[in-house]
Design a protein around this motif. Structure first.
Motif, PDB file in Angstrom:
ATOM      1  N   GLU A  86     -16.716  47.412 -51.819  1.00 53.63           N
ATOM      2  CA  GLU A  86     -17.303  46.265 -52.528  1.00 53.63           C
ATOM      3  C   GLU A  86     -17.967  46.726 -53.827  1.00 53.63           C
ATOM      4  OE1 GLU A  86     -17.190  42.977 -51.995  1.00 53.63           O
ATOM      5  OE2 GLU A  86     -15.946  43.240 -50.199  1.00 53.63           O
ATOM      6  N   SER A  87     -18.728  47.806 -53.739  1.00 57.93           N
ATOM      7  CA  SER A  87     -19.393  48.343 -54.919  1.00 57.93           C
ATOM      8  C   SER A  87     -18.374  48.815 -55.947  1.00 57.93           C
ATOM      9  CB  SER A  87     -20.310  49.500 -54.511  1.00 57.93           C
ATOM     10  OG  SER A  87     -20.856  50.114 -55.650  1.00 57.93           O
ATOM     11  N   PHE A  88     -17.324  49.458 -55.469  1.00 55.24           N
ATOM     12  CA  PHE A  88     -16.294  49.982 -56.364  1.00 55.24           C
ATOM     13  C   PHE A  88     -15.564  48.850 -57.089  1.00 55.24           C
ATOM     14  CE2 PHE A  88     -11.970  51.664 -57.160  1.00 55.24           C
ATOM     15  CZ  PHE A  88     -12.326  52.671 -58.043  1.00 55.24           C
ATOM     16  N   THR A  89     -15.168  47.798 -56.363  1.00 59.23           N
ATOM     17  CA  THR A  89     -14.466  46.688 -57.019  1.00 59.23           C
ATOM     18  C   THR A  89     -15.381  45.996 -58.032  1.00 59.23           C
ATOM     19  OG1 THR A  89     -14.987  45.212 -55.171  1.00 59.23           O
ATOM     20  CG2 THR A  89     -12.810  46.252 -55.165  1.00 59.23           C
ATOM     21  N   SER A  90     -16.663  45.916 -57.734  1.00 60.63           N
ATOM     22  CA  SER A  90     -17.611  45.327 -58.674  1.00 60.63           C
ATOM     23  C   SER A  90     -17.704  46.162 -59.941  1.00 60.63           C
ATOM     24  CB  SER A  90     -18.984  45.196 -58.018  1.00 60.63           C
ATOM     25  OG  SER A  90     -19.910  44.679 -58.919  1.00 60.63           O
ATOM     26  N   ALA A  98     -12.972  42.037 -66.348  1.00 60.74           N
ATOM     27  CA  ALA A  98     -12.105  41.099 -65.634  1.00 60.74           C
ATOM     28  C   ALA A  98     -12.921  40.021 -64.929  1.00 60.74           C
ATOM     29  CB  ALA A  98     -11.266  41.854 -64.604  1.00 60.74           C
ATOM     30  N   ASP A  99     -12.285  38.887 -64.699  1.00 57.76           N
ATOM     31  CA  ASP A  99     -12.922  37.816 -63.931  1.00 57.76           C
ATOM     32  C   ASP A  99     -12.857  38.101 -62.434  1.00 57.76           C
ATOM     33  OD1 ASP A  99     -13.534  36.312 -66.192  1.00 57.76           O
ATOM     34  OD2 ASP A  99     -11.576  35.335 -66.181  1.00 57.76           O
ATOM     35  N   LEU A 100     -11.801  38.783 -62.015  1.00 58.67           N
ATOM     36  CA  LEU A 100     -11.592  39.049 -60.587  1.00 58.67           C
ATOM     37  C   LEU A 100     -10.884  40.386 -60.412  1.00 58.67           C
ATOM     38  CD1 LEU A 100     -11.522  38.090 -57.575  1.00 58.67           C
ATOM     39  CD2 LEU A 100      -9.291  37.090 -58.105  1.00 58.67           C
ATOM     40  N   VAL A 101     -11.372  41.176 -59.471  1.00 54.56           N
ATOM     41  CA  VAL A 101     -10.711  42.427 -59.084  1.00 54.56           C
ATOM     42  C   VAL A 101     -10.552  42.394 -57.577  1.00 54.56           C
ATOM     43  CG1 VAL A 101     -10.974  44.933 -58.857  1.00 54.56           C
ATOM     44  CG2 VAL A 101     -11.522  43.815 -61.015  1.00 54.56           C
ATOM     45  N   THR A 102      -9.344  42.710 -57.114  1.00 50.26           N
ATOM     46  CA  THR A 102      -9.110  42.825 -55.675  1.00 50.26           C
ATOM     47  C   THR A 102      -8.564  44.212 -55.375  1.00 50.26           C
ATOM     48  OG1 THR A 102      -6.875  41.925 -55.856  1.00 50.26           O
ATOM     49  CG2 THR A 102      -8.636  40.367 -55.372  1.00 50.26           C
ATOM     50  N   LEU A 103      -8.938  44.707 -54.226  1.00 55.28           N
ATOM     51  CA  LEU A 103      -8.427  45.985 -53.748  1.00 55.28           C
ATOM     52  C   LEU A 103      -7.603  45.684 -52.512  1.00 55.28           C
ATOM     53  CD1 LEU A 103      -8.399  49.088 -53.869  1.00 55.28           C
ATOM     54  CD2 LEU A 103     -10.400  49.050 -52.396  1.00 55.28           C
ATOM     55  N   ALA A 104      -6.299  45.867 -52.639  1.00 58.19           N
ATOM     56  CA  ALA A 104      -5.394  45.541 -51.539  1.00 58.19           C
ATOM     57  C   ALA A 104      -4.657  46.790 -51.084  1.00 58.19           C
ATOM     58  CB  ALA A 104      -4.384  44.484 -51.987  1.00 58.19           C
ATOM     59  N   ILE A 105      -4.414  46.874 -49.772  1.00 59.35           N
ATOM     60  CA  ILE A 105      -3.689  48.016 -49.218  1.00 59.35           C
ATOM     61  C   ILE A 105      -2.480  47.500 -48.445  1.00 59.35           C
ATOM     62  CG2 ILE A 105      -5.715  49.505 -49.097  1.00 59.35           C
ATOM     63  CD1 ILE A 105      -5.791  48.896 -46.073  1.00 59.35           C
ATOM     64  N   PRO A 106      -1.402  48.272 -48.462  1.00 64.19           N
ATOM     65  CA  PRO A 106      -0.213  47.844 -47.706  1.00 64.19           C
ATOM     66  C   PRO A 106      -0.445  48.012 -46.205  1.00 64.19           C
ATOM     67  CG  PRO A 106       0.177  49.960 -48.809  1.00 64.19           C
ATOM     68  CD  PRO A 106      -1.177  49.493 -49.219  1.00 64.19           C
ATOM     69  N   ALA A 117     -11.267  44.394 -50.372  1.00 65.44           N
ATOM     70  CA  ALA A 117     -12.485  44.101 -51.120  1.00 65.44           C
ATOM     71  C   ALA A 117     -12.120  43.298 -52.352  1.00 65.44           C
ATOM     72  CB  ALA A 117     -13.190  45.390 -51.531  1.00 65.44           C
ATOM     73  N   ALA A 118     -13.035  42.449 -52.776  1.00 66.17           N
ATOM     74  CA  ALA A 118     -12.838  41.645 -53.987  1.00 66.17           C
ATOM     75  C   ALA A 118     -14.171  41.427 -54.668  1.00 66.17           C
ATOM     76  CB  ALA A 118     -12.186  40.316 -53.636  1.00 66.17           C
ATOM     77  N   SER A 119     -14.131  41.287 -55.975  1.00 65.47           N
ATOM     78  CA  SER A 119     -15.348  41.040 -56.743  1.00 65.47           C
ATOM     79  C   SER A 119     -15.024  40.093 -57.878  1.00 65.47           C
ATOM     80  CB  SER A 119     -15.894  42.354 -57.291  1.00 65.47           C
ATOM     81  OG  SER A 119     -17.009  42.108 -58.138  1.00 65.47           O
ATOM     82  N   GLY A 120     -15.874  39.097 -58.068  1.00 66.31           N
ATOM     83  CA  GLY A 120     -15.714  38.208 -59.204  1.00 66.31           C
ATOM     84  C   GLY A 120     -15.459  36.773 -58.794  1.00 66.31           C
ATOM     85  N   THR A 121     -14.973  36.012 -59.756  1.00 70.96           N
ATOM     86  CA  THR A 121     -14.699  34.597 -59.555  1.00 70.96           C
ATOM     87  C   THR A 121     -13.707  34.399 -58.431  1.00 70.96           C
ATOM     88  OG1 THR A 121     -15.000  34.324 -61.934  1.00 70.96           O
ATOM     89  CG2 THR A 121     -13.981  32.491 -60.761  1.00 70.96           C
ATOM     90  N   TYR A 122     -14.048  33.527 -57.481  1.00 69.66           N
ATOM     91  CA  TYR A 122     -13.206  33.197 -56.339  1.00 69.66           C
ATOM     92  C   TYR A 122     -12.933  34.395 -55.424  1.00 69.66           C
ATOM     93  CZ  TYR A 122     -12.499  29.061 -59.201  1.00 69.66           C
ATOM     94  OH  TYR A 122     -12.709  27.956 -59.971  1.00 69.66           O
TER      95      TYR A 122
END
Length: 124
Positions: A86-90, A98-106, A117-122
């Motif tokens: 969470e801290s890293f994506t922020s 950016a308005d939004l950052v998401t961290l996705a894994i396969p 984890a996600a940070s930002g709008t929505y």
């Protein structure tokens, strides 16, 4: 416009913009001395722009390196991984502007992603 003088502002052999002078005061036309001064000013502006870009690039690299080090340190310290992500994506969102950052894994065979984890709008 009764008189005109212009020259490009070059940054690393590319035109960044142009400087123009018009309507010379006290004379009908611009002369060779005016042209030399304008070209010198354009060259100085090009150097200043290039230096500002190089400085900002160095600062950006330094911030990314610090963020990477902080991520590594946090993960190795035993801090809750969810809190670290969470801290890293922020941090990434702020640095990237950016308005939004998401961290996705396969997951599974890699054809699907799960957002960890996600940070930002929505982000929710």
């Amino acid at each position: 416009m009764t008189s005109f003088l212009g020259t490009p502002v070059m940054v690393r052999e590319q035109v960044f913009g142009n400087l123009y002078l018009t309507d010379k005061q006290g004379a009908a036309q611009f002369d060779a001395d005016d042209e030399a001064v304008l070209r010198t000013l354009a060259a100085a502006a090009g150097v200043a722009i290039d230096n500002a870009r190089l400085y900002e690039d160095a600062r950006r690299r330094q911030r990314w390196l610090a963020a990477s080090n902080e991520l590594t340190r946090s993960l190795l310290s035993g801090t809750d991984p969810a809190a670290v992500l969470e801290s890293f994506t922020s941090t990434v969102r702020e640095m990237a502007g950016a308005d939004l950052v998401t961290l996705a894994i396969p997951v599974g065979d890699g054809s699907e992603l799960v957002i960890e984890a996600a940070s930002g709008t929505y982000a929710e």
